[in-house]
Write a protein that holds these residues in place. Structure first.
Motif, PDB file in Angstrom:
ATOM      1  N   ASP A 208       0.897  -1.236   0.063  1.00  0.00           N
ATOM      2  CA  ASP A 208       0.006  -0.069  -0.085  1.00  0.00           C
ATOM      3  C   ASP A 208       0.693   1.174  -0.035  1.00  0.00           C
ATOM      4  OD1 ASP A 208      -2.177  -1.675   0.125  1.00  0.00           O
ATOM      5  OD2 ASP A 208      -2.712  -1.472   2.218  1.00  0.00           O
ATOM      6  N   ASP A 209       2.049   1.209   0.551  1.00  0.00           N
ATOM      7  CA  ASP A 209       2.882   2.349   0.527  1.00  0.00           C
ATOM      8  C   ASP A 209       3.647   2.712  -0.873  1.00  0.00           C
ATOM      9  OD1 ASP A 209       2.303   2.638   3.353  1.00  0.00           O
ATOM     10  OD2 ASP A 209       4.062   1.420   3.694  1.00  0.00           O
ATOM     11  N   PHE A 210       3.371   1.619  -1.676  1.00  0.00           N
ATOM     12  CA  PHE A 210       4.138   2.027  -3.138  1.00  0.00           C
ATOM     13  C   PHE A 210       3.622   3.154  -3.635  1.00  0.00           C
ATOM     14  CE2 PHE A 210       4.677   0.866  -7.704  1.00  0.00           C
ATOM     15  CZ  PHE A 210       6.044   1.116  -7.702  1.00  0.00           C
ATOM     16  N   ALA A 211       4.346   4.190  -4.237  1.00  0.00           N
ATOM     17  CA  ALA A 211       4.148   5.213  -4.820  1.00  0.00           C
ATOM     18  C   ALA A 211       4.610   5.555  -6.159  1.00  0.00           C
ATOM     19  CB  ALA A 211       4.469   6.619  -4.107  1.00  0.00           C
ATOM     20  N   TYR A 212       4.889   4.531  -6.980  1.00  0.00           N
ATOM     21  CA  TYR A 212       5.638   4.421  -8.180  1.00  0.00           C
ATOM     22  C   TYR A 212       6.769   4.858  -8.242  1.00  0.00           C
ATOM     23  CZ  TYR A 212       0.827   3.211  -9.509  1.00  0.00           C
ATOM     24  OH  TYR A 212      -0.636   2.589  -9.498  1.00  0.00           O
ATOM     25  N   GLU A 213       7.571   4.639  -7.275  1.00  0.00           N
ATOM     26  CA  GLU A 213       8.868   5.328  -7.256  1.00  0.00           C
ATOM     27  C   GLU A 213       9.918   4.271  -8.002  1.00  0.00           C
ATOM     28  OE1 GLU A 213       7.599   4.074  -4.321  1.00  0.00           O
ATOM     29  OE2 GLU A 213       7.480   5.809  -2.953  1.00  0.00           O
ATOM     30  N   CYS A 214      10.903   4.872  -8.753  1.00  0.00           N
ATOM     31  CA  CYS A 214      11.886   4.135  -9.463  1.00  0.00           C
ATOM     32  C   CYS A 214      13.164   5.117  -9.500  1.00  0.00           C
ATOM     33  CB  CYS A 214      11.309   3.889 -10.734  1.00  0.00           C
ATOM     34  SG  CYS A 214      11.200   5.269 -12.067  1.00  0.00           S
ATOM     35  N   GLU A 215      14.446   4.288  -9.915  1.00  0.00           N
ATOM     36  CA  GLU A 215      15.442   4.818  -9.915  1.00  0.00           C
ATOM     37  C   GLU A 215      16.314   4.510 -11.367  1.00  0.00           C
ATOM     38  OE1 GLU A 215      18.383   4.459  -6.964  1.00  0.00           O
ATOM     39  OE2 GLU A 215      17.632   2.672  -6.153  1.00  0.00           O
ATOM     40  N   GLU A 216      17.255   5.341 -11.881  1.00  0.00           N
ATOM     41  CA  GLU A 216      18.049   4.663 -12.910  1.00  0.00           C
ATOM     42  C   GLU A 216      19.077   4.207 -12.224  1.00  0.00           C
ATOM     43  OE1 GLU A 216      18.732   6.087 -17.304  1.00  0.00           O
ATOM     44  OE2 GLU A 216      20.197   7.022 -15.874  1.00  0.00           O
ATOM     45  N   VAL A 217      19.674   2.792 -12.658  1.00  0.00           N
ATOM     46  CA  VAL A 217      20.797   2.152 -12.091  1.00  0.00           C
ATOM     47  C   VAL A 217      21.412   1.749 -13.223  1.00  0.00           C
ATOM     48  CG1 VAL A 217      19.711   1.737  -9.960  1.00  0.00           C
ATOM     49  CG2 VAL A 217      19.681  -0.009 -11.587  1.00  0.00           C
ATOM     50  N   GLU A 218      22.832   1.413 -13.027  1.00  0.00           N
ATOM     51  CA  GLU A 218      23.857   0.839 -13.994  1.00  0.00           C
ATOM     52  C   GLU A 218      24.122  -0.403 -13.577  1.00  0.00           C
ATOM     53  OE1 GLU A 218      27.323   2.328 -16.647  1.00  0.00           O
ATOM     54  OE2 GLU A 218      27.866   2.243 -14.705  1.00  0.00           O
ATOM     55  N   VAL A 219      23.856  -1.565 -14.401  1.00  0.00           N
ATOM     56  CA  VAL A 219      24.198  -2.832 -14.078  1.00  0.00           C
ATOM     57  C   VAL A 219      25.626  -3.103 -14.783  1.00  0.00           C
ATOM     58  CG1 VAL A 219      23.436  -5.105 -14.821  1.00  0.00           C
ATOM     59  CG2 VAL A 219      21.819  -3.446 -14.055  1.00  0.00           C
ATOM     60  N   VAL A 220      26.566  -3.695 -14.212  1.00  0.00           N
ATOM     61  CA  VAL A 220      27.802  -4.026 -14.725  1.00  0.00           C
ATOM     62  C   VAL A 220      28.037  -5.481 -14.503  1.00  0.00           C
ATOM     63  CG1 VAL A 220      30.170  -3.536 -14.371  1.00  0.00           C
ATOM     64  CG2 VAL A 220      28.632  -1.688 -13.895  1.00  0.00           C
ATOM     65  N   ILE A 221      28.464  -6.148 -15.727  1.00  0.00           N
ATOM     66  CA  ILE A 221      28.647  -7.512 -15.668  1.00  0.00           C
ATOM     67  C   ILE A 221      30.213  -7.667 -15.923  1.00  0.00           C
ATOM     68  CG2 ILE A 221      27.958  -9.821 -17.106  1.00  0.00           C
ATOM     69  CD1 ILE A 221      25.997  -8.547 -15.297  1.00  0.00           C
ATOM     70  N   GLU A 222      30.878  -8.352 -15.220  1.00  0.00           N
ATOM     71  CA  GLU A 222      32.444  -8.563 -15.692  1.00  0.00           C
ATOM     72  C   GLU A 222      32.568  -9.319 -16.909  1.00  0.00           C
ATOM     73  OE1 GLU A 222      34.742  -6.895 -14.303  1.00  0.00           O
ATOM     74  OE2 GLU A 222      33.538  -6.036 -12.795  1.00  0.00           O
ATOM     75  N   GLY A 223      33.441  -9.342 -17.549  1.00  0.00           N
ATOM     76  CA  GLY A 223      33.855  -9.998 -18.936  1.00  0.00           C
ATOM     77  C   GLY A 223      33.681 -11.455 -18.622  1.00  0.00           C
ATOM     78  N   ASP A 224      34.098 -11.987 -17.673  1.00  0.00           N
ATOM     79  CA  ASP A 224      34.032 -13.446 -17.371  1.00  0.00           C
ATOM     80  C   ASP A 224      32.766 -14.028 -16.619  1.00  0.00           C
ATOM     81  OD1 ASP A 224      34.490 -12.515 -15.008  1.00  0.00           O
ATOM     82  OD2 ASP A 224      36.039 -13.972 -14.513  1.00  0.00           O
ATOM     83  N   GLU A 225      31.589 -13.191 -16.542  1.00  0.00           N
ATOM     84  CA  GLU A 225      30.623 -13.580 -16.008  1.00  0.00           C
ATOM     85  C   GLU A 225      29.251 -13.531 -17.092  1.00  0.00           C
ATOM     86  OE1 GLU A 225      30.636 -11.034 -11.874  1.00  0.00           O
ATOM     87  OE2 GLU A 225      29.353 -10.573 -13.244  1.00  0.00           O
ATOM     88  N   ALA A 226      28.464 -14.427 -16.690  1.00  0.00           N
ATOM     89  CA  ALA A 226      27.381 -14.671 -17.699  1.00  0.00           C
ATOM     90  C   ALA A 226      26.317 -13.546 -17.569  1.00  0.00           C
ATOM     91  CB  ALA A 226      26.688 -16.108 -17.251  1.00  0.00           C
TER      92      ALA A 226
END
Length: 383
Positions: A208-226
């Motif tokens: 019930d407390d959700f007010a449609y909040e969001c944020e932009e984040v950066e996802v980083v995947i290392e070269g040897d990670e799937a």
């Protein structure tokens, strides 16, 4: 007495990094833009006062020393070997430049009679940073040693190790894949874009407390990670990508005339640009259908604006896209043949439109790829 270790200090990564770095080593402490500009002027005056200006200009690579002086005074121009030589003389220093590309130490200013000490710069190929010395990497600034005795090469090996470390870190970062995502403030789910977030909010129940909040984040995947589960690897042999440039028959912009609903369009992209206006702004749709190029069609559609679009456009666009592809499949043999030749590969349209295509500027694909999905749906129906 502790053994000295080379320590890399960082200066701003701008066009004046050489001047920042040498001022740090030559004068100590932080320096500002005024100091960088002052050192640029030192270089300019050194050239202007040369008794043989013609030869000096030739060595500098300019038609005249005046042109060089104007060039080096511009804060957006980098300093290089010429400026290292001048500033080595200015500070009375032997400047050892550790090159990350060649893994060599190049020395400047040693032959000048006023040279009294040796300092080090790390050069990455694009940026200069000062190298100082201390018992370990955590040495405080007020306890670091900036200078060695002139001709003292005992720490060249350690300084070269810093270059090697830089190269390893640069290679690691180059192998990383990055993407901007929208993180839901209610449940933490990562979505590809704002539209996907809006859909998520309508489909997933939050507290019930959700007010449609969001944020932009950066996802980083290392070269040897799937890649994260559900993420397409655009380099996979099972994925076929294409761009909407008109070269590939799969692209909407491919120059294949198509007739839909009794209206002829020079390409499917013309039809696609017209679909928001069909039935409500027929004059706009007619102008788009008559456009001499895809670019002109896009400009006409963009100029008409959202107010001229049909109210159900967003809800029906997938249906309208598929309708156009079906017509293209019946009327363009080259398209049908190209589609069947893709076999069972996943088709991805590389496009900046997050609804129609995907893009991967950081190595992690984002976008809904509805054009690719519609093509695969059409391909399945033709089997």
């Amino acid at each position: 007495m502790s053994v000295l270790q080379p320590v890399r200090r960082h200066v701003p990564n701008d066009h004046s990094c050489l001047f920042w770095a040498l001022a740090y080593l030559g004068e100590g402490g932080e320096c500002g833009r005024a100091k960088a500009q002052e050192l640029r002027e030192v270089c300019a005056q050194e050239a202007l006062k040369d008794p043989d200006p013609a030869t000096r200009a030739l060595l500098l690579g300019f038609d005249s020393v005046e042109l060089y002086a104007t060039w080096i005074r511009n804060e957006f121009h980098w300093g290089g070997e010429n400026e290292v030589l001048v500033l080595a003389k200015h500070y009375g220093l032997e400047v050892a430049v550790v090159c990350c590309e060649s893994m060599q130490v190049l020395c400047y200013g040693s032959d000048h009679p006023g040279c009294t000490a040796r300092v080090y710069l790390l050069y990455t190929g694009q940026h200069y940073d000062p190298i100082v010395f201390g018992p370990d990497a955590s040495v405080p600034v007020d306890q670091e040693q900036k200078r060695l005795s002139k001709g003292d090469t005992s720490l060249d090996s350690g300084a070269t190790d810093l270059a090697r470390q830089h190269n390893v870190e640069a290679a690691r970062k180059a192998s990383q894949r990055r993407a901007k995502k929208i993180k839901c403030g209610g449940c933490g789910t990562l979505l590809s874009d704002a539209e996907a977030f809006a859909t998520h909010c309508g489909e997933v129940e939050h507290d019930d407390d959700f007010a449609y909040e969001c944020e932009e984040v950066e996802v980083v995947i290392e070269g040897d990670e799937a890649l994260p589960e559900g993420t397409l690897d655009l380099n996979s042999d099972n994925v076929q990508t294409f761009t909407n440039t008109g070269v590939d028959p799969l692209s909407n912009a491919f120059p294949a005339p198509v007739t839909i609903g009794g209206v002829s369009f020079p390409s499917l992209e013309h039809y696609w640009q017209a679909t928001p206006f069909l039935g409500v702004s027929d004059e706009v749709a007619k102008r788009i259908a008559s456009a001499k190029s895809v670019d002109e069609a896009v400009m006409i559609a963009g100029g008409a604006g959202p107010a001229a679009q049909r109210p159900d456009w967003r809800d029906r666009r997938r249906e309208l896209l598929l309708e156009g592809l079906v017509a293209k499949g019946k009327q363009c043999p080259a398209f049908s043949q190209a589609l069947q030749q893709t076999g069972e590969k996943t088709l991805v349209c590389l496009d900046a439109d997050p609804w129609g295509g995907m893009q991967a500027p950081g190595g992690i694909p984002t976008g809904q790829n509805n054009v690719g999905k519609a093509l695969m749906e059409l391909r399945s129906s033709q089997l």
